[in-house]
Motif scaffolding. Sequence first.
Motif, short mmCIF file in Angstrom:
data_model
loop_
_atom_site.label_atom_id
_atom_site.label_comp_id
_atom_site.label_asym_id
_atom_site.label_seq_id
_atom_site.Cartn_x
_atom_site.Cartn_y
_atom_site.Cartn_z
N MET A 107 12.94 41.62 13.11
CA MET A 107 13.56 42.41 12.06
C MET A 107 14.28 41.52 11.06
N GLU A 108 15.01 40.54 11.54
CA GLU A 108 15.73 39.65 10.63
C GLU A 108 14.78 38.84 9.76
N PRO A 159 10.96 46.01 20.18
CA PRO A 159 12.20 45.73 19.43
C PRO A 159 12.78 44.37 19.75
N ASP A 160 12.98 43.59 18.69
CA ASP A 160 13.54 42.24 18.84
C ASP A 160 14.18 41.88 17.51
N PHE A 210 3.72 43.45 9.09
CA PHE A 210 3.35 43.12 10.47
C PHE A 210 4.57 43.01 11.36
N LEU A 211 5.59 42.31 10.92
CA LEU A 211 6.79 42.11 11.74
C LEU A 211 7.54 43.42 11.97
N LEU A 212 7.54 44.30 10.97
CA LEU A 212 8.18 45.60 11.15
C LEU A 212 7.45 46.44 12.19
N LYS A 213 6.12 46.38 12.17
CA LYS A 213 5.34 47.12 13.17
C LYS A 213 5.57 46.56 14.57
N LEU A 214 5.64 45.24 14.66
CA LEU A 214 5.89 44.63 15.97
C LEU A 214 7.29 44.99 16.47
N HIS A 215 8.26 44.98 15.57
CA HIS A 215 9.62 45.36 15.95
C HIS A 215 9.67 46.82 16.42
N GLU A 216 8.86 47.68 15.82
CA GLU A 216 8.79 49.07 16.25
C GLU A 216 8.28 49.18 17.69
N LEU A 217 7.24 48.37 18.02
CA LEU A 217 6.64 48.45 19.35
C LEU A 217 7.37 47.61 20.37
N LYS A 238 -0.17 41.29 23.38
CA LYS A 238 0.15 39.91 23.76
C LYS A 238 -0.33 38.93 22.69
N TYR A 239 -1.53 39.16 22.17
CA TYR A 239 -2.09 38.29 21.14
C TYR A 239 -1.20 38.32 19.89
N ALA A 240 -0.77 39.53 19.49
CA ALA A 240 0.05 39.67 18.29
C ALA A 240 1.43 39.05 18.47
N VAL A 241 2.02 39.19 19.66
CA VAL A 241 3.33 38.60 19.92
C VAL A 241 3.25 37.08 19.86
N CYS A 242 2.19 36.52 20.42
CA CYS A 242 2.01 35.07 20.39
C CYS A 242 1.94 34.56 18.95
N TYR A 243 1.21 35.30 18.11
CA TYR A 243 1.14 34.92 16.70
C TYR A 243 2.49 35.11 16.01
#
Length: 672
Positions: A437-438, A432-433, A423-430, A377-382
């Motif tokens: 990725m874009e 997907p949005d 960071f964004l690639l790792k978040l997209h892996e966990l 949740k913390y990482a998504v908010c950032y």
Amino acid sequence: MKRLPDTYVKRWVYDNIGQMAPEVSLNQLDEETIHCVLTFELEQAIQQDDWQMCLEPAFLPHFHWAPHLTPTSRHVMDQHCFRSPALIVHDDTRTIMLIPDLDLITKVADARWYMDLDAPNNLLVLGMSRTRVSEHVLFEKVKGASYPSGTIRIGFYLKLVENDQGGLNPWRLVLQFLWDRWGNAQFSQGIRREVRLDRYVRHAYDWAFRHWKDTVWQEFEWDGRNIGAPVFIADVSQSPNYPGVPNERENRSIWNQAWFSSLRSAQGIYRYGIEQGDSELVRKALLMKELALTAPQREGFFPAVIATELKKMVVDGQEVNRSEGWEFAFWGNSNRNPADPWGAIAKAPYHVLDMSWTALLMLRWHDELEPDPRLLKYAVCYADALVALQDAKGYFPAWLDQDTFAPLDILRESPETSLSVTFLLKLHELCPDSKYMEAAERALKVVMKEIVPTGRWEDFETYWSCCGYGREELPGHKVARNNMFKQCNFSMFWTAEALYQMYKTTGDMRYMNLGQRVLDEMLMTQASWQPPNLYVDVLGGFGVMNCDGEWNDARQSLFAELILQYGVELDQPEYIERGMAALQASFVMMYCPENEKTKQQWEQAYPFFNEKDYGFMMENYGHDGVVDEEGRGMGTFTIFDWGNGAAAEAYLRIKDHLGQTLKERYGYDITY
């Protein structure tokens, strides 16, 4: 062979020593490699301030590379910065690579070897002189060099490459040559007697949590939550054996920053605690995780440092620094920044790089160690705040105003962007949005287009750490005499990692091919040999930038896994060996019985050291550009998160991620 090929070399001249001309030996080793040795037989000692050999290419290069900056004709690249030494130039069809013959560098010589690269005059130079350090860290020639009677040799290898082989990746052939000729043999000899790396891990944790625990471990309450972590920095005077008055070097603080990352160290402590069944280590690691989650988010952004004020006081008649207690703590950001260099932590701007690194580590913890929805949740908010910062070209800014979050102008377009890609690639892996990725693809595309081809590796460390040369006038501009930017290998690492992760995400080999090019540029800052005039082992260790003096810098523990990942993906034994050498070098500066040469140097510098100091580890060696047998170059402090704790984390992470692969495919057993 009597002369160098005139299709590559227009002019080649060299000095005498005194009245003595050298005997010149030129040997063609293979289709593209020439070995040259100049031998002087001196009947008597000769004083001569400078000797040099100058080579002028037969073409006008548009690319120049050298390991160090020489911004004026006074400056040279002293042999202190010969980690993977070479001078490289090329145009669209021809490449010249000049590599010093490292076998001829002796342990003791009054005249030190140097190189120089004079782009405006199209000259590649190899020479001998005395030098001195100026600024931090450049080298200048000084008078007074002398040569004893007898035989003096200096030499080099010249690689002459046609077509685009040199231009596509100017460093690959040099790295391969250096490793084949020196690194591989020295690595192979060393690894057979290498002690088990887990012994160093035990030393690191015993140092932090037993022998130096009163100084290192910090545990307190913040906003109703128990949190804790090892202190940012511990000075040698805080040793339990120190005979004088202890002194605190900087604010008592805990950092989650690109260098000093408590959350990164915590992952090593957690892994080791689980492995050893040590519930107290696991408890400490979880307190470190809680500390990271305690950092207050505002509109998604968050600070990197929790600190106390530092005050001067007199103790036993000596003025020393003392920090206030944690009840007076405050949040802030790294003082290694352009707004107020080395100023107040509380007033420092937000650093996007630090936030992306901490958020990435949160995702890795959640994915690899234990699921914790709070981390996600913390990482998504950032991440949502980060994506909104991206400019029209694709860059993420470096710094944000503390009050308004407006981007600062300095380094608004820099390779620091690359870490946010990972960071964004790792978040997209966990999670997907497409927006993550874009944003990652746009950011990496602009770095590939504008940063990689020109070598504009400028990040916070390039100008706002200890090396301030060019801080005011150089950002965004090359050093004209070398046709090179002031460069830091940290941003090379972030970019090579982002390219690797994008390749793993998309399967597109363009990212892997360019990633290898960037990795090789970074590897030119790794020690590919063991110089005889250094007093600790350095093979595999890293420097920092082309204007600094470090060997065995702590970043090698961060770099090691990426080198190994490329090695496994490409099935490249050289990368596997270089990655293993970097991992081993991560522990070399540790004071302990396993590091005999290093231990002797520590005891030369600090005779009061004993077994209670085992695990103490300076972040690098030769930081100021000078070393000697009496311990000069050993430093005065340990940063757990950028030294012993970071090295321990790297070993434990690599063991988990790659241990079985390294054992089964390449024969390196680190799984113990």
